[in-house]
Write an enzyme that holds these catalytic residues in place. Structure first.
Site, PDB file in Angstrom:
ATOM      1  CG  HIS A   1      -1.547   1.293   1.572  1.00  0.00           C
ATOM      2  ND1 HIS A   1      -2.565   1.853   0.835  1.00  0.00           N
ATOM      3  CD2 HIS A   1      -1.296   2.174   2.573  1.00  0.00           C
ATOM      4  CE1 HIS A   1      -2.907   3.021   1.368  1.00  0.00           C
ATOM      5  NE2 HIS A   1      -2.159   3.244   2.426  1.00  0.00           N
TER       6      HIS A   1
ATOM      7  CG  ASP B   1       7.788  18.886 -25.252  1.00  0.00           C
ATOM      8  OD1 ASP B   1       8.084  18.271 -24.195  1.00  0.00           O
ATOM      9  OD2 ASP B   1       6.910  18.478 -26.022  1.00  0.00           O
TER      10      ASP B   1
ATOM     11  CD1 TRP C   1       6.698   2.831   4.236  1.00  0.00           C
ATOM     12  CD2 TRP C   1       8.016   3.580   2.589  1.00  0.00           C
ATOM     13  NE1 TRP C   1       7.084   4.110   4.549  1.00  0.00           N
ATOM     14  CE2 TRP C   1       7.882   4.597   3.567  1.00  0.00           C
ATOM     15  CE3 TRP C   1       8.794   3.838   1.458  1.00  0.00           C
ATOM     16  CZ2 TRP C   1       8.503   5.838   3.453  1.00  0.00           C
ATOM     17  CZ3 TRP C   1       9.423   5.082   1.360  1.00  0.00           C
ATOM     18  CH2 TRP C   1       9.267   6.070   2.341  1.00  0.00           C
TER      19      TRP C   1
ATOM     20  CB  SER D   1      11.320   6.597 -13.532  1.00  0.00           C
ATOM     21  OG  SER D   1      10.272   7.481 -13.811  1.00  0.00           O
ATOM     22  CB  SER D   2      12.415   9.775  -9.453  1.00  0.00           C
ATOM     23  OG  SER D   2      11.172   9.212  -9.140  1.00  0.00           O
TER      24      SER D   2
ATOM     25  CG  HIS E   1      12.815  14.170   6.579  1.00  0.00           C
ATOM     26  ND1 HIS E   1      11.728  13.810   7.352  1.00  0.00           N
ATOM     27  CD2 HIS E   1      12.648  15.465   6.255  1.00  0.00           C
ATOM     28  CE1 HIS E   1      10.959  14.882   7.501  1.00  0.00           C
ATOM     29  NE2 HIS E   1      11.485  15.898   6.851  1.00  0.00           N
TER      30      HIS E   1
ATOM     31  CD  GLU F   1      10.031   9.955  -1.792  1.00  0.00           C
ATOM     32  OE1 GLU F   1      11.002  10.262  -2.512  1.00  0.00           O
ATOM     33  OE2 GLU F   1       8.887   9.748  -2.239  1.00  0.00           O
TER      34      GLU F   1
ATOM     35  CE1 TYR G   1      10.858  17.504   5.383  1.00  0.00           C
ATOM     36  CE2 TYR G   1       9.129  19.063   4.876  1.00  0.00           C
ATOM     37  CZ  TYR G   1       9.885  18.379   5.805  1.00  0.00           C
ATOM     38  OH  TYR G   1       9.648  18.559   7.132  1.00  0.00           O
TER      39      TYR G   1
ATOM     40  CB  SER H   1       1.596  28.907  -3.687  1.00  0.00           C
ATOM     41  OG  SER H   1       2.061  28.477  -2.440  1.00  0.00           O
TER      42      SER H   1
ATOM     43  CG  HIS I   1      12.346  13.473  12.381  1.00  0.00           C
ATOM     44  ND1 HIS I   1      12.490  14.660  11.737  1.00  0.00           N
ATOM     45  CD2 HIS I   1      11.556  12.732  11.571  1.00  0.00           C
ATOM     46  CE1 HIS I   1      11.828  14.628  10.586  1.00  0.00           C
ATOM     47  NE2 HIS I   1      11.250  13.470  10.467  1.00  0.00           N
ATOM     48  CG  HIS I   2      11.862   9.365   9.875  1.00  0.00           C
ATOM     49  ND1 HIS I   2      10.546   9.402   9.442  1.00  0.00           N
ATOM     50  CD2 HIS I   2      12.474  10.416   9.285  1.00  0.00           C
ATOM     51  CE1 HIS I   2      10.387  10.437   8.629  1.00  0.00           C
ATOM     52  NE2 HIS I   2      11.536  11.071   8.515  1.00  0.00           N
TER      53      HIS I   2
ATOM     54  CB  THR J   1       6.242  24.361   7.672  1.00  0.00           C
ATOM     55  OG1 THR J   1       7.429  23.629   7.422  1.00  0.00           O
ATOM     56  CG2 THR J   1       5.077  23.635   7.043  1.00  0.00           C
TER      57      THR J   1
ATOM     58  CE  LYS K   1       5.628  26.699   0.915  1.00  0.00           C
ATOM     59  NZ  LYS K   1       6.512  27.508   0.092  1.00  0.00           N
TER      60      LYS K   1
ATOM     61  NE  ARG L   1       3.737   2.863  11.201  1.00  0.00           N
ATOM     62  CZ  ARG L   1       4.591   3.478  10.416  1.00  0.00           C
ATOM     63  NH1 ARG L   1       5.515   4.253  10.951  1.00  0.00           N
ATOM     64  NH2 ARG L   1       4.551   3.330   9.128  1.00  0.00           N
TER      65      ARG L   1
END
Lengths: 525, 264, 175
Positions: free
Chosen positions: A77, A106, A142, A169-170, A253, A255, A257, A268, A302-303, A328, A331, A450
């Site tokens: 998932h 293009d 994951w 790809s990314s 991390h 990622e 963002y 925005s 922090h993870h 943050t 914003k 979890r």
């Protein structure tokens, strides 16, 4: 240069039709559409897996699946939603919008663009097929922590290969985006005159190039630990399972963002359009986005607050994580200031954008709570974390994507969607998303971990509510699909400027825009 | 909907409900209490910020709309305002960081512990060793839960005693004693977590982690493994029975004389 | 056109650099742990400056053991606890028994708590990470010689050394 392009593209008899058109297209609009449709399909596949999870968790006791399969569902998932739904959706929006927002014909590398897309269905077919292996699909989460992820199953090398392909790809897409934005802007469009969505994608692209290769390194180390006798993550060979976590989250991390910065750009764009007022603090918004991106490289642990890090490490990462709240917050304040004393209307894109601001901020609050290490010891690996990241990803990233689709759909298709249905979709989605994820804060705080298929009876009531919410949310998205197809069937064509308050080069083009737009660069004042 | 939920969380934290529990327990150790207090402090701060920000949004949505004839203003930047709403949040964060740092220093200080409990995580059970007394045993999910949890067991789980949170051999610990808890694992990463005792640390194969508890109230405290460790991650609970010191030492001497058989 | 090529080249190099950076994190992690003594990684010392007059300071050292992955071993410290004077050399033993009938290879990995004091637990001779070959049903003694460094922070009163014994037979291939 533009004269050459005119000669080559005046006559379209050489472009294939039917399926070959889509396989060989190098047109950013076609490729953008493919990414978006792919993302929608993957969203439903990932959503189906979520419904398996929520169906099992509807009541205590095991009713539907065995624990091993449940773990495959939670793992897949996440992989599908992150790499198959959210990221490709943002790339699709980038493909459609970036060239026309900067007045370019293009993307910089159109053939590479095609290839970047077609890697995805191939990689996901491989990844999803592992669910049908005898030993099942990946089931270690994951995040693939060793030693668990090294324990078994034939799926592992296939999943690692697919993730490598997705990363490729990314990275190729990101190179394309940066080259396009830096080198192909219409003359007169300085960096600080670019639409904010372009800025957020520029910064996201740098994050992609910086972080995806690190993931590639981490999963390669997993592969060699499993098959080629290395001991990166095994203590007996002088390695350390925690090393994987450091490398993974150094990618992980930035990622997250990557998963939200384009959303910031979309919000925005939409808030000013429907407030009929310019974005407040454009420069600050750019600097805030850049600081979030830079800070994202020094918060990763922090993870991992419960791995047994030394006190100094825990303090460092707590402080840097808290610090990210500052840009943050800036914003959020700027968005509110944009709305303030504006002249607002509440069409569907605006509704989703407003809900984004409120609900993403709720996710931000739980994030701030998670940053406080002593409290995090109680939150870590519980449903409180699940609530947090779903708030920032679903009414966060996903709402922004949906808002963007409603906002630009009349431009892409030349047809207006049904506004009443759009509003209905919004209200159903928003109510059900909260019904699904808000109770997760409670059960997490009350002690539910979890990644468990079954739970103690005291968690039953909120889990039941969450499951009902999840099914409601899923069904509401069928309405979205109906709205999309319904739009395509419309006869009335939309205007060039579909929205009264919209600004930007895309609104100077027809709806839909020509297959090749801005063959000649537009004038920028 | 959201406002109701927020109110619920504010009003109810001190009442303990059997179900519908919405908050973390304050717990029975100094570490659980500092964690709870910090949690509530940050929560209240975010509620206030939320009320201010969402309040402004709500006001704007109601009054600054085209349908009321409101004409859009043209301001779109202010360096002064940007500075203010950067500095003020920063100051609030510094204010939060102070109690957080103090709490963390306390939680990580395992010095001067009286007894040491070594916890080893296995797939899918725990092993406990009382280092000073050389007492050691395994603890796994109790049989009643283990049978009821099977897919389509046909057993009504609400009738099972502490379903999924009961074990065959409980961990007995003395109250009012600083206990150092060592954590390691035999196979994959696990995590040992009893919410009411505060603190959580990963149990990592090949490495030792440590944490401490000082249980102030006798009672039974239940927890679970908190790191995905394979298919039965959800089925390796923890039960700690905290008793006064003399009772604890009596229990220890019984264990030593019985030489509790190591069962797997 | 020149701009494009420069962009592609620098971005590709950046991507390649970040890939190698992930591998660089491996030794960087070890270096960081070594410098700070964190993660319980102890120092193996060959050369020592032995203090002729060690301070009258004593700490408790506890020894414990774990067997990884249900290996067919019995692995125990001979001394479970020692009262140890700072700056003096001590010897102790672990015993390893191979409970199976066939020859096995075993490797032990050490860990010390408190992790910030691990750097002061200096092992002069130990069996950390060295491959032990042990015959079926054999028992071996594994010696450990250590010294606690004078610089051990004053408020540390207890150190705990743990070994985890891994069955590394498959990594070598048994004869």
């Amino acid at each position: 240069m533009s004269a050459n392009i005119d000669k080559l593209h005046d006559d379209h008899s050489h472009t294939p039709s039917g399926i070959m058109r889509w396989i060989t297209t190098t047109n950013h609009k076609d490729i953008g559409s493919m990414y978006l449709w792919f993302s929608l399909i993957m969203f439903f596949i990932g959503g189906l897996m979520a419904l398996v999870i929520r169906a099992e968790l509807f009541q205590p006791g095991l009713q539907l699946v065995v624990p091993g399969f449940f773990n495959q569902m939670t793992t897949m998932h996440a992989l599908v939603m992150i790499f198959g739904a959210v990221m490709p959706a943002f790339v699709g929006l980038a493909n459609w919008q970036l060239p026309i927002m900067i007045g370019a014909p293009d993307m910089a590398l159109p053939r590479l663009n095609n290839w970047s897309f077609w890697i995805l269905p191939f990689a996901f077919t491989m990844m999803l097929s592992t669910l049908f292996f005898e030993s099942g699909g990946p089931a270690a989460g994951w995040t693939l922590y060793p030693p668990l992820s090294l324990q078994g199953g034939d799926s592992m090398p296939f999943v690692i290969l697919s993730i490598h392909l997705l990363g490729l790809s990314s990275i190729l897409g990101a190179i394309n985006v940066i080259a396009t934005i830096l080198n192909m802007r219409a003359p007169g469009m300085t960096l600080m005159k670019m639409p904010i969505f372009v800025w957020t994608w520029l910064i996201t692209a740098f994050l992609l190039i910086a972080s995806m290769p690190v993931l590639a390194g981490a999963i390669t180390m997993l592969l060699t630990d499993r098959f080629f006798g290395t001991t990166f993550f095994t203590a007996s060979g002088g390695g350390d399972p925690v090393l994987f976590q450091h490398i993974f989250w150094f990618f992980g991390h930035p990622e997250v963002y990557i998963l939200i910065l384009p959303a910031f750009g979309i919000v925005s764009t939409i808030i000013p359009a429907f407030s009929r007022k310019k974005l407040f603090g454009y420069d600050s918004m750019v600097y805030a986005t850049a600081s979030i991106a830079l800070l994202s490289f020094i918060v990763w642990a922090h993870h991992m607050f419960t791995v047994g890090m030394p006190l100094a490490g825990e303090l460092f990462f707590m402080f840097t994580t808290m610090l990210i709240a500052v840009p943050t917050g800036v914003k959020v304040f700027n968005w509110v200031a944009t709305m303030w004393k504006g002249s607002m209307t509440f069409e569907t894109p605006m509704l989703f954008a407003l809900a984004f601001i409120v609900l993403f901020t709720v996710g931000g609050f739980s994030g701030l709570m998670l940053a406080m290490v002593p409290a995090d010891f109680q939150y870590h690996d519980t449903y409180f974390v699940v609530a947090h990241f779903h708030y920032v990803l679903v009414p966060g990233a996903v709402f922004a994507i949906i808002a963007a689709v409603y906002y630009w759909l009349p431009k892409w298709t030349g047809k207006m969607y049904n506004e009443s249905l759009g509003k209905l979709h919004f209200w159903l989605t928003t109510i059900f998303v909260n019904l699904t994820f808000f109770p997760m804060h409670f059960v997490g705080l009350a002690g539910m971990p979890r990644r468990i298929p079954d739970y103690a009876v005291q968690f039953a009531d909120f889990n039941a509510i969450a499951s009902v919410g999840a099914f409601g949310f899923g069904l509401s998205q069928l309405l979205f699909v109906y709205i999309l197809f319904n739009t395509l069937k419309q006869k009335v064509t939309a205007e060039d400027k579909c929205w009264d308050g919209a600004e930007g080069l895309e609104w100077t083009l027809s709806s839909p825009p020509p297959y090749h737009s801005f063959d000649k660069a537009p004038k920028i004042d | 909907m959201k406002i109701f939920n927020i109110l619920l969380m504010v009003i109810l934290p001190t009442t303990v409900l059997a179900d519908w529990e919405t908050n973390m327990p304050r717990g029975v150790t100094p570490t659980s209490e500092v964690a709870y207090d910090l949690h509530m402090l940050i929560f209240y701060i975010t509620v206030v910020i939320g009320i201010l920000v969402f309040g402004a949004m709500l006001y704007s949505i109601i009054y600054h709309r085209k349908s009321l004839g409101h004409k859009p203003a043209t301001f779109h930047e202010s360096t002064k305002v940007e500075i203010i709403w950067t500095i003020i949040p920063f100051i609030i964060l510094v204010g939060m960081a102070v109690p957080a740092t103090k709490a963390l220093i306390l939680m990580e200080d395992t010095r001067d512990s009286e007894i040491t409990l070594k916890v080893t995580g296995y797939q899918w059970m725990w092993q406990y060793e009382y280092l000073e007394d050389n007492v050691s045993f395994f603890s796994k999910i109790d049989n009643e839960s283990n049978v009821a949890r099977r897919l389509n067991s046909g057993i009504e789980v609400s009738k099972v005693d502490h379903y999924l949170r009961n074990v065959d051999n409980v961990v007995v610990l003395p109250t009012d004693t600083k206990v150092r808890i060592l954590l390691t694992a035999s196979d994959v990463i696990h995590a040992w977590w009893v919410p009411e005792l505060g603190g959580k640390k990963d149990a990592i194969p090949g490495y030792i982690n440590e944490m401490w508890v000082d249980i102030k109230k006798p009672g039974i405290y239940r927890g679970q493994c908190a790191e995905l460790c394979g298919k039965d991650h959800g089925f390796m609970p923890i039960v700690v029975k905290a008793v006064p010191k003399n009772e604890y030492y009596k229990w220890v001497s019984i264990q030593k004389s019985n030489k509790v058989a190591i069962t797997k | 056109m020149k701009n494009f090529k420069k962009t592609y080249l620098s971005l590709t190099l950046f991507a390649v650099f970040m890939f190698s950076f992930s591998y660089m994190l491996v030794p960087l992690y070890d270096i960081f742990c070594e410098i700070t003594g964190l993660n319980g990684k102890t120092n193996q010392t060959k050369v020592l400056n032995i203090n002729e007059n060690p301070a009258e300071r004593f700490v408790k050292v506890k020894f414990t053991s774990t067997i990884a992955n249900s290996a067919p071993f019995i692995f125990e410290p001979v001394d479970r606890e020692m009262t140890v004077q700072i700056g003096k050399i001590y010897n102790t033993l672990y015993t390893l028994t191979n409970n199976s009938n066939s020859i096995k290879h075993a490797t032990a990995s050490p860990s010390v708590v408190p992790s910030e004091d691990a750097e002061y637990f200096k092992k002069i001779e130990c069996f950390c990470f060295s491959q032990q070959e042990i015959n079926g049903l054999e028992t071996k003694e594994l010696p450990l010689q250590f010294i606690i460094d004078d610089d051990l922070p004053l408020d540390t009163k207890t150190l705990i050394l743990s070994y985890t014994m891994f069955n590394t037979t498959d990594q070598i291939g048994s004869n």
